[in-house]
Design a protein around this motif. Structure first.
Motif, mmCIF file in Angstrom:
data_model
loop_
_atom_site.group_PDB
_atom_site.id
_atom_site.type_symbol
_atom_site.label_atom_id
_atom_site.label_comp_id
_atom_site.label_asym_id
_atom_site.label_seq_id
_atom_site.Cartn_x
_atom_site.Cartn_y
_atom_site.Cartn_z
ATOM 1 N N THR A 47 15.240 -2.778 -3.392
ATOM 2 C CA THR A 47 14.037 -1.996 -3.659
ATOM 3 C C THR A 47 12.908 -2.946 -4.023
ATOM 4 O O THR A 47 13.143 -3.998 -4.638
ATOM 5 N N VAL A 48 11.702 -2.571 -3.645
ATOM 6 C CA VAL A 48 10.546 -3.447 -3.831
ATOM 7 C C VAL A 48 9.387 -2.630 -4.396
ATOM 8 O O VAL A 48 9.070 -1.560 -3.873
ATOM 9 N N LEU A 84 13.362 11.657 1.918
ATOM 10 C CA LEU A 84 13.177 10.907 0.672
ATOM 11 C C LEU A 84 12.922 9.436 0.960
ATOM 12 O O LEU A 84 12.032 8.816 0.367
ATOM 13 N N PHE A 85 13.701 8.891 1.880
ATOM 14 C CA PHE A 85 13.597 7.478 2.240
ATOM 15 C C PHE A 85 12.190 7.155 2.742
ATOM 16 O O PHE A 85 11.585 6.152 2.351
ATOM 17 N N ASP A 86 11.661 8.020 3.602
ATOM 18 C CA ASP A 86 10.349 7.757 4.199
ATOM 19 C C ASP A 86 9.198 8.042 3.244
ATOM 20 O O ASP A 86 8.108 7.501 3.425
ATOM 21 N N SER A 87 9.427 8.915 2.232
ATOM 22 C CA SER A 87 8.334 9.289 1.335
ATOM 23 C C SER A 87 8.316 8.480 0.040
ATOM 24 O O SER A 87 7.425 8.651 -0.782
ATOM 25 N N MET A 88 9.312 7.598 -0.147
ATOM 26 C CA MET A 88 9.347 6.780 -1.361
ATOM 27 C C MET A 88 8.118 5.886 -1.460
ATOM 28 O O MET A 88 7.682 5.303 -0.463
ATOM 29 N N THR A 89 7.560 5.815 -2.661
ATOM 30 C CA THR A 89 6.461 4.863 -2.876
ATOM 31 C C THR A 89 7.016 3.453 -3.054
ATOM 32 O O THR A 89 6.310 2.479 -2.826
ATOM 33 N N GLU A 90 8.279 3.368 -3.473
ATOM 34 C CA GLU A 90 8.941 2.065 -3.553
ATOM 35 C C GLU A 90 9.363 1.625 -2.159
ATOM 36 O O GLU A 90 9.768 2.436 -1.333
ATOM 37 N N GLY A 91 9.264 0.341 -1.911
ATOM 38 C CA GLY A 91 9.790 -0.185 -0.667
ATOM 39 C C GLY A 91 11.304 -0.288 -0.751
ATOM 40 O O GLY A 91 11.863 -0.528 -1.826
ATOM 41 N N ALA A 100 5.443 -5.613 3.508
ATOM 42 C CA ALA A 100 5.719 -6.808 4.304
ATOM 43 C C ALA A 100 4.610 -7.105 5.292
ATOM 44 O O ALA A 100 4.471 -8.239 5.767
ATOM 45 N N GLY A 101 3.817 -6.068 5.625
ATOM 46 C CA GLY A 101 2.750 -6.261 6.600
ATOM 47 C C GLY A 101 3.260 -6.351 8.021
ATOM 48 O O GLY A 101 2.561 -6.835 8.907
ATOM 49 N N VAL A 102 4.505 -5.864 8.246
ATOM 50 C CA VAL A 102 5.112 -5.902 9.583
ATOM 51 C C VAL A 102 5.703 -4.528 9.859
ATOM 52 O O VAL A 102 6.547 -4.051 9.102
ATOM 53 N N GLN A 103 5.294 -3.886 10.945
ATOM 54 C CA GLN A 103 5.790 -2.560 11.267
ATOM 55 C C GLN A 103 7.175 -2.588 11.898
ATOM 56 O O GLN A 103 8.004 -1.722 11.652
ATOM 57 N N ALA A 127 7.214 2.190 3.184
ATOM 58 C CA ALA A 127 6.611 1.440 2.078
ATOM 59 C C ALA A 127 6.956 -0.046 2.176
ATOM 60 O O ALA A 127 6.098 -0.905 1.945
ATOM 61 N N PHE A 128 8.206 -0.358 2.526
ATOM 62 C CA PHE A 128 8.580 -1.774 2.661
ATOM 63 C C PHE A 128 7.814 -2.421 3.809
ATOM 64 O O PHE A 128 7.338 -3.554 3.696
ATOM 65 N N ARG A 129 7.712 -1.708 4.922
ATOM 66 C CA ARG A 129 6.990 -2.271 6.063
ATOM 67 C C ARG A 129 5.523 -2.508 5.705
ATOM 68 O O ARG A 129 4.907 -3.477 6.154
#
Length: 608
Positions: A382-383, A279-286, A316-319, A311-313
């Motif tokens: 959440t973002v 769930l954490f990895d598939s969220m569209t929300e960051g 943020a544009g940072v992996q 999604a957050f990464r």
């Protein structure tokens, strides 16, 4: 906990079996078994404690021989350990019990709850055979004694090597089922076993099953007293199974119960974590978690990222954001983020805020909150990327502003000719057709009404001036008299005063009255009355179906277009109620018609 396939004690006993019970010295046993003397010596002493072997010094050598062989003849005293039992039927020595309990304790420390259930049962089964010194051992794990779903592990010594492929699953029809039903141990000699009413000689598997010699079985009991299966052993190395063996196996079963339950909890936790991670990895929300970073006294406060989903990464544009700090990443102005996190940590409250990423110019909607149960000042956040929504709202606001400007300009341009038309229509010569004059006057009045409605619908509060105390009774009657309704009847049942604008309350009543007549009968009766916190307008027409009661307030919706309906009247009514913060709802009147209720109205205290 891999362990050897065969216990050293098994190999040692096979040496004595093959040599016809001939006495052996320690070095000879080491040579025959391939184990070093330091391994062989404690195993030999353990077998003496079990009364399987005997020992004594002969000359300069210590010799060992099976306990059921005649005494070794020499002139030296018998050096059999003084703590060892004299025969197999006596109680075991304390030294022997201490060794067995030490072995069991070591086994407990070596258990790994992360093993799967099959591997865990295999370890328990091997330990059961080694602990009591038996050639056969079986552990079964059941749920509610459902043998169709049982998980089984088998351990056999080299004595039963020809049965190494035996894999028939128990079906609950054997004597072992009694152990699970009663939740009590059972210990029998072979003759007792074969004479028991529940003995079925292995049923259809008799030709494939390893032969048994005596039997000891103990239940595995869960923390709530439920049966979870059993441990069985058969064919003890020497003699019959004793009460001491039963006690040891019961203790092992207790260990097995805790290990199995812990393994199940571990599996549940692992599955829960896997579901959470999916769930954490598939969220569209960051989503990310930050915690207060350790900084020197002269350094500014900072927070470190400890978790972040894809999604957050991406936002943020940072992996590789995890492990870095907010100041290192500097998403926008770092102090703005850090101040929010600090405030949430200190107050324990939630916070919602927007931030614009400088590099991408994306707009983020953020919701931050404390992570309960943590001691290192963690904040979750959440973002959402709301760039498109913000842009849409900006365009909508600009469009509304243009619409309001146009409505204001149109109203201004229309009022002048309408006012002039109204003045001239009142100055027409007396010989002018009276009916035509009435139609012209009514048309100008209607245009003026539509201008006011349009301004309220497009501009809301901005179109309305200061409120004042207005009596509903006179306002309702004045609006009624402006309509051509000779057959209809108005009943005013209140004279309360409310805070409103005289012009717009006039238009409100006028639109509601017209709605009642256009959608009802020419001889309709319309009532205006007081409620506890407002007023109502009700008619005795056909009413409004429940499914349509919200839709009637939409702009342009009308079912009376042939009677002059424009779809603006009720839209104006709703907008005016909204401007004054009145609650508006439509229901059914006592006469079966429509009833418009206005609540949360501010009353004006009347002087006595």
């Amino acid at each position: 906990m891999p362990g050897p396939e065969r216990a050293p004690s098994e190999v040692i006993l096979e040496v004595f079996d093959e040599r016809g019970y001939e006495p052996h010295t320690t070095p000879e046993v080491a040579d025959e078994t391939g184990y070093p003397p330091q391994t062989v010596r404690p195993e030999l002493r353990d077998l003496v404690e079990q009364n399987v072997l005997r020992t004594k010094d002969v000359g300069d050598e210590r010799v060992w021989w099976p306990s059921d062989r005649d005494e070794v003849e020499d002139t030296e005293p018998d050096l059999t350990l003084t703590d060892a039992p004299a025969d197999e039927e006596t109680e075991p020595s304390r030294q022997w019990l201490l060794k067995k309990h030490s072995r069991l304790a070591r086994f407990v420390t070596q258990l790994n709850v992360s093993d799967d259930l099959d591997e865990l049962l295999r370890h328990i089964t091997e330990e059961a055979r080694s602990l009591v010194g038996a050639h056969q051992s079986v552990t079964s794990r059941t749920v509610n004694q459902d043998w169709g779903q049982a998980i089984n592990a088998v351990s056999l010594s080299e004595k039963y090597a020809e049965y190494s492929d035996y894999s028939n699953e128990p079906d609950g029809s054997g004597i072992y089922a009694l152990v699970c039903e009663r939740n009590e141990p059972i210990r029998m000699t072979q003759s007792e076993l074969e004479s028991h009413p529940a003995w079925n000689a292995f049923g259809d598997d008799e030709d494939e099953h390893p032969p048994m010699r005596g039997w000891l079985a103990v239940p595995i009991i869960g923390s709530e007293g439920q049966n979870m299966g059993l441990i069985q052993v058969s064919d003890k190395y020497r003699g019959e199974f004793t009460e001491a063996d039963e006690v040891l196996l019961v203790q092992l079963a207790n260990v097995a119960s805790a290990a199995i339950e812990n393994a199940r909890l571990y599996d549940d936790l692992r599955e829960s974590e896997e579901r959470y991670r999916t769930l954490f990895d598939s969220m569209t929300e960051g989503y990310c978690v930050v915690e207060a970073a350790d900084t020197a006294p002269d350094e500014p406060t900072d927070f470190r990222y400890v978790e972040a989903n894809p999604a957050f990464r991406r936002y943020a544009g940072v992996q590789d954001v995890v492990g870095t700090t907010v100041r290192e990443q500097a998403f926008g102005i770092p102090d703005e983020w850090i101040n929010v996190f600090e405030d949430i940590v200190q107050t324990g409250t939630r916070g919602a805020f927007q931030r614009v990423l400088e590099l991408s110019e994306r707009v983020l909607q953020c919701h931050a909150f404390t992570i309960e149960g943590t001691t290192n000042r963690q904040v979750g956040m959440t973002v959402q990327d709301i760039t498109e929504r913000v842009e849409h709202e900006r365009k909508l606001e600009a469009s509304n502003q243009r619409l309001e400007s146009f409505a204001s300009m149109l109203a201004h341009e229309l009022r002048n000719p309408v006012t002039i038309g109204q003045i001239y229509s009142q100055q027409l010569p007396e010989e002018t057709d009276a009916e035509a004059t009435e139609y012209v006057t009514e048309a100008f009045d209607r245009i003026e009404n539509m201008i006011d409605v349009m301004l309220v619908v497009t501009q809301g509060q901005a179109a309305i001036g200061e409120s004042e105390g207005i009596s509903l009774g006179p306002a309702a009657r004045e609006a009624w008299e402006s309509l051509n309704t000779p057959e209809a009847t108005l009943q005013v049942e209140t004279d309360i005063q409310i805070e409103t604008d005289e012009t717009y309350i006039h238009h409100l009543f006028q639109n509601l009255f017209e709605n009642a007549i256009q959608h009802g009968r020419n001889d309709a009766t319309v009532r205006v009355g007081k409620m506890e916190d407002g007023f109502f307008v009700a008619d005795d027409g056909g009413g409004i179906p429940a499914a349509e009661r919200e839709r009637v307030f939409e702009m342009g919706v009308t079912t009376a277009a042939d009677n002059g309906g424009t779809g603006l009247g009720l839209a104006f009514v709703r907008e005016l109620a909204s401007v004054y913060d009145w609650s508006l709802r439509v229901t059914e009147s006592a006469a079966g018609g429509a009833r418009f209720e206005f609540a949360d109205v501010n009353f004006v205290a009347q002087r006595s």
